[in-house]
Each structure stands twice: as C-alpha cells, then as structure tokens.
Write a protein that holds these residues in place. Sequence first.
Motif, PDB file in Angstrom:
ATOM      1  N   GLU B 156      22.623   7.848 -24.234  1.00  0.00           N
ATOM      2  CA  GLU B 156      22.459   6.403 -24.419  1.00  0.00           C
ATOM      3  C   GLU B 156      23.675   5.880 -25.172  1.00  0.00           C
ATOM      4  OE1 GLU B 156      19.390   4.403 -23.916  1.00  0.00           O
ATOM      5  OE2 GLU B 156      19.123   6.029 -22.493  1.00  0.00           O
ATOM      6  N   PRO B 157      24.001   4.608 -24.975  1.00  0.00           N
ATOM      7  CA  PRO B 157      25.082   4.055 -25.794  1.00  0.00           C
ATOM      8  C   PRO B 157      24.710   4.081 -27.272  1.00  0.00           C
ATOM      9  CG  PRO B 157      24.078   2.337 -24.412  1.00  0.00           C
ATOM     10  CD  PRO B 157      23.466   3.640 -24.024  1.00  0.00           C
ATOM     11  N   VAL B 158      25.686   4.272 -28.141  1.00  0.00           N
ATOM     12  CA  VAL B 158      25.434   4.223 -29.580  1.00  0.00           C
ATOM     13  C   VAL B 158      25.671   2.788 -30.028  1.00  0.00           C
ATOM     14  CG1 VAL B 158      26.055   5.174 -31.822  1.00  0.00           C
ATOM     15  CG2 VAL B 158      26.195   6.601 -29.786  1.00  0.00           C
ATOM     16  N   ARG B 159      24.613   2.182 -30.601  1.00  0.00           N
ATOM     17  CA  ARG B 159      24.647   0.750 -30.890  1.00  0.00           C
ATOM     18  C   ARG B 159      25.221   0.454 -32.264  1.00  0.00           C
ATOM     19  NH1 ARG B 159      23.718  -1.929 -26.142  1.00  0.00           N
ATOM     20  NH2 ARG B 159      22.104  -0.864 -24.937  1.00  0.00           N
ATOM     21  N   SER B 160      25.671  -0.760 -32.416  1.00  0.00           N
ATOM     22  CA  SER B 160      26.210  -1.223 -33.696  1.00  0.00           C
ATOM     23  C   SER B 160      25.208  -0.948 -34.810  1.00  0.00           C
ATOM     24  CB  SER B 160      26.482  -2.718 -33.601  1.00  0.00           C
ATOM     25  OG  SER B 160      27.085  -3.177 -34.768  1.00  0.00           O
ATOM     26  N   GLY B 161      25.686  -0.413 -35.929  1.00  0.00           N
ATOM     27  CA  GLY B 161      24.797  -0.164 -37.061  1.00  0.00           C
ATOM     28  C   GLY B 161      24.204   1.236 -37.057  1.00  0.00           C
ATOM     29  N   GLN B 162      24.334   1.958 -35.945  1.00  0.00           N
ATOM     30  CA  GLN B 162      23.784   3.317 -35.909  1.00  0.00           C
ATOM     31  C   GLN B 162      24.837   4.313 -36.402  1.00  0.00           C
ATOM     32  OE1 GLN B 162      22.575   3.705 -31.794  1.00  0.00           O
ATOM     33  NE2 GLN B 162      20.532   2.938 -32.250  1.00  0.00           N
ATOM     34  N   ALA B 178      29.527   1.429 -29.939  1.00  0.00           N
ATOM     35  CA  ALA B 178      29.776   0.016 -30.195  1.00  0.00           C
ATOM     36  C   ALA B 178      30.561  -0.214 -31.476  1.00  0.00           C
ATOM     37  CB  ALA B 178      28.456  -0.725 -30.261  1.00  0.00           C
ATOM     38  N   SER B 179      31.154  -1.374 -31.557  1.00  0.00           N
ATOM     39  CA  SER B 179      31.793  -1.831 -32.785  1.00  0.00           C
ATOM     40  C   SER B 179      30.749  -1.840 -33.890  1.00  0.00           C
ATOM     41  CB  SER B 179      32.345  -3.229 -32.526  1.00  0.00           C
ATOM     42  OG  SER B 179      32.513  -3.923 -33.725  1.00  0.00           O
TER      43      SER B 179
END
Lengths: 272, 257
Positions: B156-162, B178-179
């Motif tokens: 899965e994509p790694v999301r901002s804040g993770q 993500a940024s």
Amino acid sequence: MAKVLVVTSGKGGVGKTTSTAALGAALAQQGKNVVVVDFDVGLRNLDLVMGAERRVVYDLINVVQGDAKLAQALIRDKRIDNLCLLPASQTRDKDALTEDGVARVMEELKEKFDWIICDSPAGIERGAQLAMRHADVAVVVTNPEVSSVRDSDRIIGMLDSKTLKAERGERMEKHLLLTRYDPLRAERGDMLKVDDVLEILSIPLLGIIPESQEVLRASNIGQPVTVSNISSAPARAYIDAAKRLQGETLVVTIPADRRAGLFGKLFGRRAA
Amino acid sequence: MSIAERPRHALRFRGRSFLALALAPEPPLADWMADLDAWSDKSPGFFVSRPVVLDLSALPIDRDGVAALVADLYRRDIRIMGVEGVDANWLGLGLPPPLTGGRPAGPLETIDAQRARREAARTVVAPEPAEAAPSAAAPEPPARAPEGPHSLLLREPVRSGQTIMFPEGDVTVVGSVASGAEIVAGGSIHVYGALRGRAIAGVTGNPRAQIFCRRFEAELLAIDGLYKTADSLESSLRLRPIQAWVDGDAIQITTLD
C-alpha cells in the motif's frame, strides 16, 4: 442496507460542508432517505448551508448525552421531504462527544435512513476521528493545491487505520472529490492538475467540482447548490458524484458554466 | 474497605525493544553543541518523541558535567532515556538510568559484527510495564523473530504522517511514499513509486545500505547517520529513478537509467 458516509479532508476550508449539503440533497433528490450529520461541534455550519439555522432546538450533543430523543433533534428539510439534518452544538466542544454515544446515535440513524452523511470537522483530532469512526464510505474533499493534497493523504492514512472498518480488517471504500477546480488555472500551472492529485493520493475519483460563484451564492442563501440552481456546473458535478456513490458508472467530466454567458454578465454590468 | 481476598494475578514482564537514537558528543563539547543546534535548525522536531540514548564514552566528563549536559539537551527538547559510557554511580536522582550492553559505535565491516550490533548495540530493551526502572534487573532478552531473510514488503502507499520503522532489515514499498511520511530501515529502502517523504536507511549502523526509488522527490535521505535534505540535492535528479549510497563520508546519488 444503510450506508454511513464521512465527508472529510484534514484541511479546513476546502468545501466539506458545502459538499455534504450538496451530496446529501442530490442523493435525496434521487429518491434516497438521507440524513446529514454535523460533527463540527463548536463550529457548526451545516445548519446555515442547509438554511435550517432558525429551526435548531436540540442537537447531536443532546442526543449523544441522552438529553433529547433523536426524533426531537432531526430537522426535516423544507424543500426535500426525505432529507434531514442533525445539527451540531455551537456552545460545546468536541470533548462532549462520547464514543459510546456516537455509536448509539449511528445505530439509531441506520434504522431510519439509507444514507447517513457525516460532515467531519477539519483537523485530525478527536472530532474528525469520531466522525469517520463508523463510516462505510469516505469522500475525501481536496483542493488542487499541495497543502490540501498532503493533508488529504494524512486523512486517508487515518481512514485506513482508525476506523471501525479498518480495525475489523476490512477495506475502507474511499473516493476523491476534487473541489474548486479551475481548468484554465490548472493548464497555466497555477494549480495542480487532476492527474497529479490522483497520482499522489491514488484513490478513485468521485467527481470534479469546478470553481464557481454558484457555490458561494448557494451557501449565502442557505441552500445546497444542487437545490439552488440545479443546472449550474457545480450542481451537475455533485449530482453525477451522487450517482457514482450509488454505483453508477459515469465518465468524469469537468462541467463548465458557459463562458460566454459569464463574460456577457461582466460586460453587461460594466456598461450599466 | 477490605482488600483481603483480592485475587492475585501473576505479574508478567515482557521484553519489548525500541530503537533508540544514540547521541555521542565529541570534544570539544561547545563545538559539538553548536553543530547539533545547526543540525536541529534544519530538522526541527526531529528528536520529538524519539527515544535518545547519550553515549558519553568519547567525552572526558565529570559527574557535574553529565548533569549539565543532560539539562542542556533537555532545554533543546531532547529527552535522554539512558546514558552509556559513564560511571553508573554518577547517575543519581533526576538523571536517566545507566545502560549497559550497548557496544561503542564504529564502522562495521563484517556481517557478523553487523548482526551482533543489530541485536544488541542500539536496541534498548525495557521491561513492561515501562514504569519499572529499566536498570533494576537484567531484562529478558527480546523475543526474536525466527531467523530468516529480514525484509518488510508494503503493498500500500505510505501516507503522510505515517512512520514505517523496520530496524531488522530492508523495506520495500510497492507504491509511493507521501510527503510527510517516513521510512526507517536497518537495511536498504526500495520504493517502486514516487519517494516524496523521508527515507532513512542503514539506521542500525549499516553503511552498505542503499536507497532506491522510481521517482525521486524526497524531502530527506539518510544512510548510516549521514543525511541530505531536498535543499541540498541536485535538481537534475528530481522526478528521475535514482539510487543512493554512502561513499566515505558522503551520500552519493545517481540516476538508474
């Protein structure tokens, strides 16, 4: 089977409340029993956008805390019979929401309605987490600019980890609603393009709402844009988005108000 | 109220490992502190809520000096959870407990040394519940994952804040980072998508770790403690597929095509 939908974004001012009202009205106009729930306790706005601010007696907090029955707090829309509003309290804050209370209200709403649309507060704290907690579907509202996109990305991460659905190991259905989109400015590079946003967020696109004066006008007269001017570009975009939420497959287009008409108005006013 | 018949539960202490950053000040201390401040200015908030261990083995320091240093770091929002390399008797009330079992950091050539370090050096084991003094008794060894290839595959994509924390080995992401997201790996980091966040490889002291990505827009790259921020990276590399590695004392980056 009732569906709980959360309209969320992380960032404030991107159009969550406007979209909640417009999608709620559109789903109701398409024959569904709909309730829109304002979770923005302390900064309620949904009542204004729905034009129901003068009819609020009881609110979500009263029901959550057991001071009022759900039926007493629900406000039926004057224009659309099968659309209701559950307003937030303006005098309390997010701490007044309890997890058990919200769960109880959600169960009760599920018995009465086909769609329960929760208008999330901005931010990632308690209020936003409780708004998304019971959702089956999420609409992530995003403006085509970098800070909004990054905040949305953060919210998507939370939808995948902090909701009941995620905790049960199920997949949260997420849709992107791109609002305040201006094709000309995107083409000039002043705004992120649709593909850029989709590439970064990698969730399916529910619709593109063009930047339009109609949206502001609708808010100010207290009507969802899908009610105030059903043939306007944003209204058509919301109506299509509501159809997609119900499983229809429609090609996503960027509806436009006729440019000539707009210029005509501008020049007309100047001449007068 | 009587508590005579309260049923007794067996107290259980489980090992739990945390990856701690080891700060090793070097003499002269004033210069080191100035470097630290300059570094923190560039990465504000880097130490917030991260466990930090102070390794004083390289610093000639006395009892009062330790207390002053810990206080200085505290004022910079760096909370020290343990001190290595000083006389345990110096660390009294109000100071972090001494830690032993950590080995002095240094360049690692052999796989064996690397493994030993991975298991011991910077992995601090605290008994559960955390309130119990970590220095009170030798804690149980951490529960080991079964031996085998150590890698973490994310689909899965790694999301901002993770933050993805995997000190045991390599991390592979099929999707984008993500940024505002962060990957921390003991080994190499592979991103089959855009790398827009931070990638921190070789965090357990592995200079052979590398970072690969399909589309390079990273905010920060770090390998074995060396780092580069987006500002200091060549703009010709942006949006290209790249690999990064450590050569001597610098991070090198080149395109893959």
